[in-house]
Write a protein that holds these residues in place. Structure first.
Motif, PDB file in Angstrom:
ATOM      1  N   LYS A   1      14.688  -3.000  10.765  1.00  0.00           N
ATOM      2  CA  LYS A   1      16.061  -3.811  11.073  1.00  0.00           C
ATOM      3  C   LYS A   1      15.184  -4.347   9.878  1.00  0.00           C
ATOM      4  O   LYS A   1      16.136  -4.943   8.930  1.00  0.00           O
ATOM      5  CB  LYS A   1      16.453  -4.913  12.738  1.00  0.00           C
ATOM      6  N   LEU A   2      14.564  -5.462   9.574  1.00  0.00           N
ATOM      7  CA  LEU A   2      14.205  -5.809   8.697  1.00  0.00           C
ATOM      8  C   LEU A   2      13.166  -5.125   8.024  1.00  0.00           C
ATOM      9  O   LEU A   2      13.589  -5.765   6.200  1.00  0.00           O
ATOM     10  CB  LEU A   2      12.032  -6.870   9.211  1.00  0.00           C
ATOM     11  N   LYS A   3      13.296  -4.211   7.978  1.00  0.00           N
ATOM     12  CA  LYS A   3      12.140  -3.322   6.448  1.00  0.00           C
ATOM     13  C   LYS A   3      14.199  -2.465   5.942  1.00  0.00           C
ATOM     14  O   LYS A   3      13.556  -2.235   4.971  1.00  0.00           O
ATOM     15  CB  LYS A   3      12.135  -1.460   7.781  1.00  0.00           C
ATOM     16  N   SER A   4      14.678  -2.489   7.076  1.00  0.00           N
ATOM     17  CA  SER A   4      16.459  -2.175   6.194  1.00  0.00           C
ATOM     18  C   SER A   4      17.235  -3.595   5.254  1.00  0.00           C
ATOM     19  O   SER A   4      17.600  -3.223   4.721  1.00  0.00           O
ATOM     20  CB  SER A   4      17.806  -1.787   7.183  1.00  0.00           C
ATOM     21  N   GLU A   5      16.790  -4.343   5.885  1.00  0.00           N
ATOM     22  CA  GLU A   5      16.999  -6.064   4.739  1.00  0.00           C
ATOM     23  C   GLU A   5      16.027  -5.900   4.147  1.00  0.00           C
ATOM     24  O   GLU A   5      16.598  -5.863   2.755  1.00  0.00           O
ATOM     25  CB  GLU A   5      17.099  -7.143   5.841  1.00  0.00           C
ATOM     26  N   LEU A   6      14.875  -5.662   3.750  1.00  0.00           N
ATOM     27  CA  LEU A   6      14.495  -5.880   2.598  1.00  0.00           C
ATOM     28  C   LEU A   6      14.678  -4.581   1.612  1.00  0.00           C
ATOM     29  O   LEU A   6      14.410  -4.369   0.830  1.00  0.00           O
ATOM     30  CB  LEU A   6      12.615  -5.225   2.650  1.00  0.00           C
ATOM     31  N   THR A   7      14.570  -3.067   2.118  1.00  0.00           N
ATOM     32  CA  THR A   7      15.406  -2.366   1.136  1.00  0.00           C
ATOM     33  C   THR A   7      17.064  -2.283   0.146  1.00  0.00           C
ATOM     34  O   THR A   7      17.106  -2.556  -0.950  1.00  0.00           O
ATOM     35  CB  THR A   7      15.412  -1.171   1.900  1.00  0.00           C
ATOM     36  N   GLU A   8      17.699  -3.093   1.667  1.00  0.00           N
ATOM     37  CA  GLU A   8      18.849  -3.350   1.166  1.00  0.00           C
ATOM     38  C   GLU A   8      18.733  -4.765   0.147  1.00  0.00           C
ATOM     39  O   GLU A   8      18.723  -4.449  -1.497  1.00  0.00           O
ATOM     40  CB  GLU A   8      19.808  -3.771   2.091  1.00  0.00           C
ATOM     41  N   GLN A   9      17.863  -5.182  -0.008  1.00  0.00           N
ATOM     42  CA  GLN A   9      17.488  -6.415  -1.290  1.00  0.00           C
ATOM     43  C   GLN A   9      17.064  -5.886  -2.456  1.00  0.00           C
ATOM     44  O   GLN A   9      17.010  -6.816  -3.450  1.00  0.00           O
ATOM     45  CB  GLN A   9      16.303  -7.687  -0.546  1.00  0.00           C
ATOM     46  N   LYS A  10      16.401  -5.070  -1.594  1.00  0.00           N
ATOM     47  CA  LYS A  10      15.166  -4.863  -3.376  1.00  0.00           C
ATOM     48  C   LYS A  10      15.748  -3.982  -3.917  1.00  0.00           C
ATOM     49  O   LYS A  10      16.655  -3.825  -5.136  1.00  0.00           O
ATOM     50  CB  LYS A  10      14.266  -4.106  -2.907  1.00  0.00           C
TER      51      LYS A  10
END
Length: 160
Positions: free
Chosen positions: A80-89
């Protein structure tokens, strides 16, 4: 004794201790069978202890289940955190693209505005229509700032 090239310190001939003859290379004079090991007889108590040690207790099974759930929760949270980070990038990239486009438009408008101003026409209008004149040497006052890189004028400059 003869040495094999490329293998310093290795002698290809070996002395068989029992008979006294040489074995040259990897030839075998006699084949000896490997003796079979006999299985030891284990007492009934030892067999019972081994069987009991092979089984898992309820507490150990519960501990493993709890740890599996914890690891699963940590993996899901990580994803979940990894997907949020990808979205923010990706959002950051799109914002940077918008910023660069706005900056290019702003620079274009600034260049257009600067090129549209005719300084000679302004000077001519100020001198001819408004009656302005260039200052003379006695009207110019030079001032050196104290320690600051710019000057703020809070009141009129005194006349000498």
């Amino acid at each position: 004794m003869k040495k094999v090239s490329g293998r310093e310190g290795y002698d290809s001939r070996k002395v068989n201790r029992g008979t006294g003859y040489y074995v040259d290379g990897n030839t075998v004079r006699r084949v000896e069978e490997v003796p079979q090991r006999k299985k030891k007889q284990v007492s009934a108590a030892a067999q019972k202890n081994r069987a009991r040690n092979m089984q898992m207790s309820r507490g150990y099974v519960m501990f493993l289940a709890v740890m599996c759930v914890a690891v699963l929760f940590a993996c899901v949270h990580f994803l979940k955190l990894k997907s949020e980070l990808t979205e923010q990038k990706s959002q950051l990239t799109s914002e940077e693209l918008k910023y660069s486009q706005l900056k290019a438009e702003n620079d274009a408008y600034y260049s257009e505005t600067i090129s549209s101003v005719d300084l000679d026409a302004i000077r001519k209008k100020a001198i001819e229509e408004l009656g302005m004149k260039f200052p003379t040497e006695d009207q110019i006052k030079h001032y050196t700032p104290g320690g600051s890189s710019y000057v703020r004028q809070y009141q009129d400059v005194p006349k000498e």
